[in-house]
Design a protein around this motif. Structure first.
Motif, mmCIF file in Angstrom:
data_model
loop_
_atom_site.group_PDB
_atom_site.id
_atom_site.type_symbol
_atom_site.label_atom_id
_atom_site.label_comp_id
_atom_site.label_asym_id
_atom_site.label_seq_id
_atom_site.Cartn_x
_atom_site.Cartn_y
_atom_site.Cartn_z
ATOM 1 N N ILE A 14 -24.057 -4.564 68.027
ATOM 2 C CA ILE A 14 -25.233 -3.959 67.398
ATOM 3 C C ILE A 14 -25.440 -4.980 66.026
ATOM 4 N N PRO A 15 -26.763 -5.868 65.753
ATOM 5 C CA PRO A 15 -26.786 -6.808 65.058
ATOM 6 C C PRO A 15 -26.823 -6.205 63.620
ATOM 7 N N LEU A 16 -26.160 -6.899 62.610
ATOM 8 C CA LEU A 16 -26.130 -6.691 61.185
ATOM 9 C C LEU A 16 -27.123 -7.659 60.476
ATOM 10 N N ASP A 49 -24.389 -1.594 50.562
ATOM 11 C CA ASP A 49 -25.185 -0.390 51.114
ATOM 12 C C ASP A 49 -25.731 -0.680 52.480
ATOM 13 N N ILE A 50 -25.837 0.252 53.178
ATOM 14 C CA ILE A 50 -26.240 0.188 54.759
ATOM 15 C C ILE A 50 -27.310 1.092 55.142
ATOM 16 N N CYS A 51 -28.294 0.718 55.844
ATOM 17 C CA CYS A 51 -29.100 1.447 56.501
ATOM 18 C C CYS A 51 -29.286 1.279 58.020
ATOM 19 N N THR A 52 -28.845 2.378 59.030
ATOM 20 C CA THR A 52 -28.797 2.195 60.324
ATOM 21 C C THR A 52 -30.153 2.398 60.651
ATOM 22 N N VAL A 53 -30.925 1.516 61.288
ATOM 23 C CA VAL A 53 -32.162 1.566 61.940
ATOM 24 C C VAL A 53 -32.143 1.949 63.618
ATOM 25 N N PRO A 54 -32.786 3.256 63.743
ATOM 26 C CA PRO A 54 -32.640 3.542 65.063
ATOM 27 C C PRO A 54 -33.443 2.986 66.162
ATOM 28 N N ASP A 55 -33.147 2.838 67.532
ATOM 29 C CA ASP A 55 -33.955 2.538 68.319
ATOM 30 C C ASP A 55 -34.878 3.523 69.110
ATOM 31 N N SER A 56 -35.445 3.232 70.027
ATOM 32 C CA SER A 56 -36.275 4.516 70.569
ATOM 33 C C SER A 56 -35.542 5.344 71.634
ATOM 34 N N LYS A 57 -34.284 5.112 71.844
ATOM 35 C CA LYS A 57 -33.291 5.817 72.552
ATOM 36 C C LYS A 57 -32.630 6.804 71.746
ATOM 37 N N GLY A 58 -32.696 6.760 70.457
ATOM 38 C CA GLY A 58 -31.949 7.378 69.570
ATOM 39 C C GLY A 58 -30.461 7.016 69.104
ATOM 40 N N GLY A 59 -30.375 5.595 69.594
ATOM 41 C CA GLY A 59 -29.187 4.796 69.282
ATOM 42 C C GLY A 59 -29.390 4.223 67.974
ATOM 43 N N ILE A 60 -28.604 3.078 67.764
ATOM 44 C CA ILE A 60 -28.879 2.035 66.702
ATOM 45 C C ILE A 60 -29.305 0.774 67.133
ATOM 46 N N ASP A 61 -30.584 0.618 66.764
ATOM 47 C CA ASP A 61 -31.268 -0.833 66.987
ATOM 48 C C ASP A 61 -30.461 -2.098 66.410
ATOM 49 N N PHE A 62 -30.530 -1.834 64.993
ATOM 50 C CA PHE A 62 -29.744 -2.661 64.232
ATOM 51 C C PHE A 62 -29.401 -1.971 62.798
ATOM 52 N N VAL A 63 -28.440 -2.634 61.989
ATOM 53 C CA VAL A 63 -28.191 -2.260 60.541
ATOM 54 C C VAL A 63 -28.290 -3.180 59.461
ATOM 55 N N TYR A 90 -20.208 -4.859 66.332
ATOM 56 C CA TYR A 90 -21.341 -5.288 65.581
ATOM 57 C C TYR A 90 -21.300 -6.830 65.545
ATOM 58 N N CYS A 91 -22.472 -7.336 65.243
ATOM 59 C CA CYS A 91 -22.368 -9.002 65.428
ATOM 60 C C CYS A 91 -23.467 -9.320 64.180
ATOM 61 N N LEU A 92 -23.463 -10.606 63.940
ATOM 62 C CA LEU A 92 -24.313 -10.995 62.933
ATOM 63 C C LEU A 92 -25.407 -11.449 63.648
ATOM 64 N N LYS A 93 -26.656 -10.912 63.095
ATOM 65 C CA LYS A 93 -27.881 -11.309 63.736
ATOM 66 C C LYS A 93 -28.296 -12.733 63.503
ATOM 67 N N ASP A 94 -28.253 -13.351 62.364
ATOM 68 C CA ASP A 94 -28.524 -14.736 62.090
ATOM 69 C C ASP A 94 -27.198 -15.603 61.967
ATOM 70 N N LYS A 95 -27.673 -16.874 62.252
ATOM 71 C CA LYS A 95 -26.491 -17.827 61.970
ATOM 72 C C LYS A 95 -26.122 -18.139 60.363
ATOM 73 N N VAL A 96 -25.257 -18.154 60.176
ATOM 74 C CA VAL A 96 -24.612 -18.572 58.679
ATOM 75 C C VAL A 96 -23.788 -19.766 58.530
ATOM 76 N N SER A 97 -23.448 -20.411 57.596
ATOM 77 C CA SER A 97 -22.717 -21.580 57.366
ATOM 78 C C SER A 97 -21.372 -20.979 57.688
ATOM 79 N N SER A 98 -20.296 -22.283 57.704
ATOM 80 C CA SER A 98 -19.018 -21.964 58.025
ATOM 81 C C SER A 98 -18.398 -21.042 56.754
ATOM 82 N N VAL A 99 -18.688 -21.544 55.684
ATOM 83 C CA VAL A 99 -18.054 -20.724 54.368
ATOM 84 C C VAL A 99 -18.396 -19.436 54.553
ATOM 85 N N VAL A 100 -19.633 -19.232 54.839
ATOM 86 C CA VAL A 100 -20.086 -17.675 54.475
ATOM 87 C C VAL A 100 -19.664 -16.899 55.864
ATOM 88 N N ALA A 101 -19.484 -17.539 56.968
ATOM 89 C CA ALA A 101 -19.199 -16.768 58.312
ATOM 90 C C ALA A 101 -17.552 -16.642 57.953
#
Length: 458
Positions: A14-16, A49-63, A90-101
């Motif tokens: 699930i993307p963050l 803070d988190i907000c889980t956004v659902p997909d069309s099947k009732g699962g989690i599309d992304f957070v 879960y995984c990161l949706k976007d690429k980040v720098s090595s320091v941030v990663a």
């Protein structure tokens, strides 16, 4: 340890998505389905803070994860997520720098901590796919050091006495092929550690000095940790309330072992020495008394003004030994004074240092690492408050003020001015839970010190 960090796999993760308050405001103006959902859930993008956004099947599309006013996630942004998110990958949706990663992975790893020695948890934690470019070695080293420190402090004194603390140190030394020596009981007198012996002799759990060395190149760094495995206060007996957290009085020892573990796991190029005076401050017929005069390894005599100021008595012998080998830097950690907590609160360790350059460097790294310490003065005019009429000095101040400073000045008597020395007066305990920082034992200043040492040897 996995630290709830996993290698990428074919299984769906699930993307963050990280968003700060300014970005949220812009997103909400777009009025898309995600914006409507975040509005309906009163998501404000506060840090963590988190907000889980659902997909069309009732699962989690992304957070969506809030950054507050930050531009990029830090350690504490993500530290609570392994517990607050539904279990899964879960995984990161976007690429980040090595320091941030690396910061994200470290926060996740530290936040995955649970103390399960006596009570298991059936709840599965969320896992994060290792972010691309993260320094896995550094994350594992630091998270391992923090987890070790917390575990040692959280273990109650019936299972973490001087012998058990020495066993933990010996096992750590053995894991990294370090040389470890432990001086026990009456042998402390033969080896000229009289203050450690005096404080610990009343317990049927013999006092000891733990001494291990690792590495043969680079700067000589000696870490000294207060290892009072339980402090009754001695004959100056603590109140019942005062004893409740005294299993953490070996928190200084836990810190130096955690730092040592991180250094050795990372194979930093330094000559590391760890010294831990391990005792239990107990009450019995042969307990040391108020007004006793105790000899020390350095040769100075100390009048006992209060048996509940025992930590500085055991530390002074260890510091005198640390100085003898002329290291480039000595750092000691100790749960030493309530006065430091009065001055700075439970979450901010007090730093005392006789070297301005070292102090500034520690402070710089503590800010960068979000592991802050605060420098306090070694105010020399207060030294007279430790004067004794019958001994070289007293172990407590003659007045009620400046207790953290006078305690540090006491220790400085056994270090001198020729060796760079830093003293950390730490709480070593979270009195209440925060994301990634559960109530209980805590590593404070550990990551800052590791970062500084890593820079020294690079």
């Amino acid at each position: 340890m996995s630290f709830q960090l996993i290698e990428d796999s074919s299984e769906q993760a699930i993307p963050l998505i990280f968003i700060n308050k300014t970005q949220l405001s812009e997103t909400l103006q777009e009025s898309g389905p995600s914006a409507v959902w975040m509005t309906a859930n009163s998501f404000k993008a506060g840090e963590g803070d988190i907000c889980t956004v659902p997909d069309s099947k009732g699962g989690i599309d992304f957070v969506v994860v809030g950054l507050g006013d930050r531009d990029a996630p830090g350690i504490w942004t993500v530290a609570g997520l392994s517990h607050s998110l539904p279990s899964g990958r879960y995984c990161l949706k976007d690429k980040v720098s090595s320091v941030v990663a690396t910061e994200i992975a470290l926060g996740w790893a530290i936040g995955s901590y649970r103390f399960t020695r006596y009570k298991q948890s059936d709840r599965a934690l969320a896992s994060l796919v290792w972010p691309d470019n993260a320094d896995q070695q550094q994350v594992s080293s630091l998270a391992g050091g923090v987890h070790l420190t917390r575990d040692l402090i959280n273990t109650p004194s019936n299972d973490m006495g001087p012998e058990e603390l020495a066993t933990a140190a010996s096992q750590l030394a053995g894991e990294y092929e370090a040389d470890c020596n432990v001086i026990i009981g009456d042998d402390l007198l033969q080896a000229n550690y009289p203050a450690i012996y005096e404080v610990g002799k009343a317990s049927d759990r013999a006092p000891r000095l733990i001494d291990f060395r690792w590495g043969d190149k680079g700067p000589k760094i000696t870490l000294v940790g207060k290892g009072v495995c339980f402090d009754t206060g001695g004959l100056d007996l603590k109140s019942p309330a005062g004893m409740l957290l005294m299993k953490k009085d070996m928190g200084g020892a836990a810190h130096v072992l955690g730092i040592a573990a991180a250094i050795m796991e990372s194979n930093l190029a330094c000559q590391l020495r760890v010294l831990i005076p391990a005792v239990e401050n107990a009450v019995s017929g042969n307990a040391f008394r108020p007004s006793d005069v105790i000899k020390t390894r350095k040769g100075l005599t100390v009048e006992v003004g209060n048996t509940d100021a025992e930590g500085r008595l055991v530390l002074c012998d260890a510091l005198a030994e640390a100085v003898r080998t002329k290291p480039d830097l000595i750092m000691d950690f100790a749960t030493l004074t309530g006065a430091a907590r009065v001055a700075l609160g439970a979450e901010l360790p007090a730093l005392f240092c006789n070297d301005d350059k070292i102090a500034e460097n520690i402070r710089k790294h503590s800010v960068v690492c979000e592991d802050e310490v605060w420098r306090m003065p070694l105010h020399k005019p207060y030294r007279k408050m430790l004067d004794s009429q019958i001994a070289d000095l007293n172990n407590i101040s003659s007045g009620p003020y400046g207790g953290a400073i006078t305690a540090a000045l006491y220790l400085e008597e056994f270090v001198g001015t020729e060796t760079s020395w830093a003293h950390f007066d730490v709480m070593a305990y979270n009195t209440s839970a925060r994301p990634g920082r559960p109530e209980g034992g805590e590593a404070m200043g550990l990551r800052a010190v590791y970062s500084m040492i890593k820079e020294m040897v690079s």
